[in-house]
Design a protein around this motif. Structure first.
Motif, PDB file in Angstrom:
ATOM      1  N   GLY A  63       0.809  -1.211   0.000  1.00  0.00           N
ATOM      2  CA  GLY A  63       0.000   0.000   0.000  1.00  0.00           C
ATOM      3  C   GLY A  63       0.845   1.265   0.000  1.00  0.00           C
ATOM      4  N   THR A  64       2.002   1.208   0.664  1.00  0.00           N
ATOM      5  CA  THR A  64       2.923   2.352   0.640  1.00  0.00           C
ATOM      6  C   THR A  64       3.436   2.601  -0.770  1.00  0.00           C
ATOM      7  OG1 THR A  64       3.600   1.854   2.919  1.00  0.00           O
ATOM      8  CG2 THR A  64       5.039   3.299   1.620  1.00  0.00           C
ATOM      9  N   HIS A  65       3.736   1.541  -1.493  1.00  0.00           N
ATOM     10  CA  HIS A  65       4.172   1.686  -2.883  1.00  0.00           C
ATOM     11  C   HIS A  65       3.075   2.329  -3.729  1.00  0.00           C
ATOM     12  CE1 HIS A  65       7.546  -0.864  -1.813  1.00  0.00           C
ATOM     13  NE2 HIS A  65       8.032  -0.753  -3.035  1.00  0.00           N
ATOM     14  N   VAL A  66       1.834   1.871  -3.546  1.00  0.00           N
ATOM     15  CA  VAL A  66       0.736   2.439  -4.326  1.00  0.00           C
ATOM     16  C   VAL A  66       0.552   3.917  -3.980  1.00  0.00           C
ATOM     17  CG1 VAL A  66      -1.734   2.291  -4.830  1.00  0.00           C
ATOM     18  CG2 VAL A  66      -0.401   0.201  -4.504  1.00  0.00           C
ATOM     19  N   THR A  67       0.647   4.263  -2.706  1.00  0.00           N
ATOM     20  CA  THR A  67       0.475   5.655  -2.284  1.00  0.00           C
ATOM     21  C   THR A  67       1.518   6.564  -2.914  1.00  0.00           C
ATOM     22  OG1 THR A  67      -0.444   4.913  -0.158  1.00  0.00           O
ATOM     23  CG2 THR A  67       0.338   7.188  -0.288  1.00  0.00           C
TER      24      THR A  67
END
Length: 240
Positions: A176-180
Motif C-alpha cells: 500500500g505504501t508503494h501504491v500511495t
C-alpha cells in the motif's frame, strides 16, 4: 616501419586498484546500458531490488504459515463482508483487485499517448490511474480498519495463528505504501504533462529533454510492477 608501428601502438593505462578500478570500468564501458536512458535503467534496477524484498516477504509468510501448529485463519471468513444480510467472502478484495488491474490498463494507454506526444490524453489517463490507485488505497484502509476493530493485531488475532496479523499488516502495508507513492508521483507527472513542460523543455524536477515523454514510460514501469506484485499477494494471501 617497425618504429612507426611501435609509435602507433596504444599502451593501456594500468587499472586502478579496488573500488576505483570498478568505477573506472563502468564509466569507460561503451556497451553497458548502450542506448538505454539512465532513468529507465535505474528504474529497472530499483524494481529488481524491490522484487527481492517482496519475494522475501512472501517466502517468510509461506514459511510461517506452513510451520505454525496453530490453525491458520480462513481468508474467506476473515475478509468477508455483510451486505444486505448476506455473508459475501472476499468481495472487497475482488473489487480492489479489479480496480488496480484496471489502473494498469489506463497507465498503459497513458504511455501509448505519451509516445505520440498527445499531451492532454496522456495527462488525463495518468490522473485516471491516480484516482483508481487512490481508490485502492482507500479500500485497503477500510479493510485495515475493519480488521483492527475485530481484534487483529500484529501479535494476535481472534481466529487462530498469531503470525497472521503481522504477515497481513507487513505485506499489505508495504504494498500500500508503494501504491500511495505511485499515486503522488502520477499526479506530479500528470501536472507537468498537462502544463507542457516536456513539450517546451521547461526546466524543473522530473522534467526530461524537450519533446521526450520518457518519464511517463518510467512511471508506467513502476505502476505495472506494483500491479504485478498485488497479483502475487492476492494469490498467496487471499486465495491460499
Amino acid at each position: 616501419m617497425a618504429e612507426t608501428a611501435l609509435t602507433n601502438t596504444v599502451v593501456p593505462h594500468p587499472r586502478p586498484p579496488g573500488w576505483q578500478g570498478i568505477v573506472a570500468d563502468w564509466s569507460s564501458d561503451q556497451r553497458a546500458f548502450k542506448n538505454v536512458p539512465w532513468g529507465k535503467a535505474m528504474m529497472w534496477i530499483f524494481l529488481l531490488s524491490d522484487t527481492f524484498i517482496f519475494g522475501c516477504f512472501l517466502l517468510a509468510y509461506m514459511t510461517a504459515r506452513m510451520s505454525t501448529t496453530v490453525p491458520w485463519p480462513n481468508p474467506s471468513e476473515v475478509f468477508a463482508l455483510e451486505i444486505a444480510g448476506h455473508h459475501i467472502p472476499l468481495i472487497l478484495i475482488a473489487i480492489m483487485t479489479f480496480v488496480l488491474i484496471s489502473s494498469s490498463g489506463t497507465m498503459a494507454m497513458a504511455v501509448n499517448f505519451g509516445y505520440r506526444r498527445d499531451r492532454v490524453k496522456t495527462a488525463i489517463l495518468m490522473l485516471v490511474t491516480a484516482v483508481l490507485g487512490a481508490a485502492f488505497v482507500g479500500m485497503q484502509a477500510f479493510e485495515w480498519t475493519k480488521l483492527i476493530m475485530e481484534g487483529v493485531r500484529p501479535w494476535e488475532n481472534p481466529w487462530g495463528a498469531a503470525q497472521f496479523g503481522s504477515s497481513f499488516f507487513m505485506i499489505t502495508g508495504f504494498h500500500g505504501t508503494h501504491v500511495t507513492f505511485g499515486v503522488i508521483f502520477l499526479i506530479i507527472i500528470a501536472r507537468k504533462v498537462w502544463r507542457g513542460d516536456f513539450d517546451h523543455g521547461r526546466r524543473g524536477f522530473f522534467t526530461s529533454r524537450r519533446g521526450n515523454y520518457e518519464v511517463v514510460e518510467i512511471m508506467g514501469l513502476y505502476w505495472h510492477f506494483v500491479d504485478l506484485v498485488w497479483v502475487f499477494i492476492f494469490a498467496f494471501f487471499y486465495l491460499w
